[in-house]
Design an enzyme around this catalytic site. Structure first.
Site, mmCIF file in Angstrom:
data_model
loop_
_atom_site.group_PDB
_atom_site.id
_atom_site.type_symbol
_atom_site.label_atom_id
_atom_site.label_comp_id
_atom_site.label_asym_id
_atom_site.label_seq_id
_atom_site.Cartn_x
_atom_site.Cartn_y
_atom_site.Cartn_z
ATOM 1 N N ASP A 1 -4.367 18.851 0.138
ATOM 2 C CA ASP A 1 -3.434 19.987 0.238
ATOM 3 C C ASP A 1 -3.520 20.684 1.590
ATOM 4 O OD1 ASP A 1 -1.488 21.705 -0.707
ATOM 5 O OD2 ASP A 1 -2.915 23.045 -1.685
ATOM 6 N N ASN B 1 6.078 18.184 -7.518
ATOM 7 C CA ASN B 1 6.488 18.166 -6.110
ATOM 8 C C ASN B 1 7.950 17.761 -5.906
ATOM 9 O OD1 ASN B 1 3.194 17.133 -4.929
ATOM 10 N ND2 ASN B 1 4.086 19.179 -4.947
#
Ligand code: IPE
Ligand code: IPE
Ligand code: MG
Length: 248
Positions: free
Chosen positions: A28, A76
């Protein structure tokens, strides 16, 4: 399990500690890394993909047996179309060379998640990578793509319900092992350590069932800046933890 020899911090090296068998990484911080440089988010993903190659190889070299990386979550897809498109291009470019990329390291590639949402081309590349690498004897590298822990559990529940309905599974026989055997990670040990760069303190739907007793190490570094020394630091931090699994 986590043995830690009492040495001053600076002297501790990987030789002194017991490594986790299975490491998970939530890759991330790509977007923030790009933003800090005035670049489009996609540039962060490109940089992150390079770091993924380097860290996967490093994990294999130091003797990690299983590495699971979170590359794209079921959530996502909510991102702007141009970002999702850029990620799909990156996956395709990467998967075209992945077989060669990890050949010398004998890395076994597996993809976890619902791959049916991807293009036929990408699905074929995933299958090719799995087939070509399955007889290698090195580290297992699970790449989580369109993966969500809840979606994985729903898929497992539906499958168990189907087996119960057709008489091949006795509902009373369902235990932790049976559930684990219906997950994408069937046959693999649970993650011991989950690393989350970028400083966020949440699971974001990663390995929900499997991480029941994983040690989390949250790090402030953004994924495209992540170095081998950051992995070492996470492994050393893991080794200091006292895992009790509910005991004393
Ligand atoms: C992780 O980086 C990559 C994916 C989720 C595909 P992000 O894109 O989430 O980066 P941040 O969190 O916005 O910085
Ligand atoms: C988790 O990161 C998914 C991946 C790294 C692939 P996100 O950036 O999607 O998670 P949130 O939105 O911060 O929880
Ligand atoms: Mg993020």
């Amino acid at each position: 399990m986590a043995l830690f020899k009492k040495k001053p911090e600076a002297e501790i090296s990987l030789q002194d500690i017991i490594l986790p068998e299975h490491v998970g990484i939530i890759m991330d911080g790509n977007g923030r890394w790009a933003k800090k440089r005035g670049l489009p988010r996609s540039a962060g993903h490109t940089a992150g993909a390079q770091v993924f190659r380097k860290i996967a190889r490093y994990c294999s070299n130091i003797g990690i047996r299983y590495l699971t990386v979170y590359a794209f979550s079921t959530e996502n897809w909510k991102r702007p179309k141009d970002e999702v498109d850029a990620l799909m291009r990156l996956f395709k470019d990467y998967l075209e060379e992945a077989i060669r990329d990890f050949k010398d390291d004998s890395i076994i590639l597996r993809f976890i998640g619902d791959r049916s949402a991807f293009s036929p081309e990408l699905i074929a590349l995933m299958e090719e990578n799995e087939t070509e690498s399955k007889d290698r004897d090195g580290m297992v590298l699970n790449i989580a793509m369109n993966y969500g822990g809840r979606a994985e559990l729903i898929t497992a529940m539906r499958q168990m319900a189907r087996e119960a309905a057709d008489g091949t599974l006795d509902p009373d026989s369902i235990d932790e092992q049976v559930v684990s055997d219906h997950l994408y990670t069937k046959g693999e040990p649970d993650p011991d350590l989950i690393i989350r760069p970028s400083g966020e303190n949440r699971t974001s739907n990663f390995l929900l069932w499997q991480s029941a007793y994983a040690e989390y190490v949250i790090m402030d570094v953004l994924w495209p800046d992540f170095k081998e020394k950051d992995l070492d630091a996470a492994l050393i931090e893991y080794a200091k933890r006292n895992r009790r699994f509910g005991g004393v």
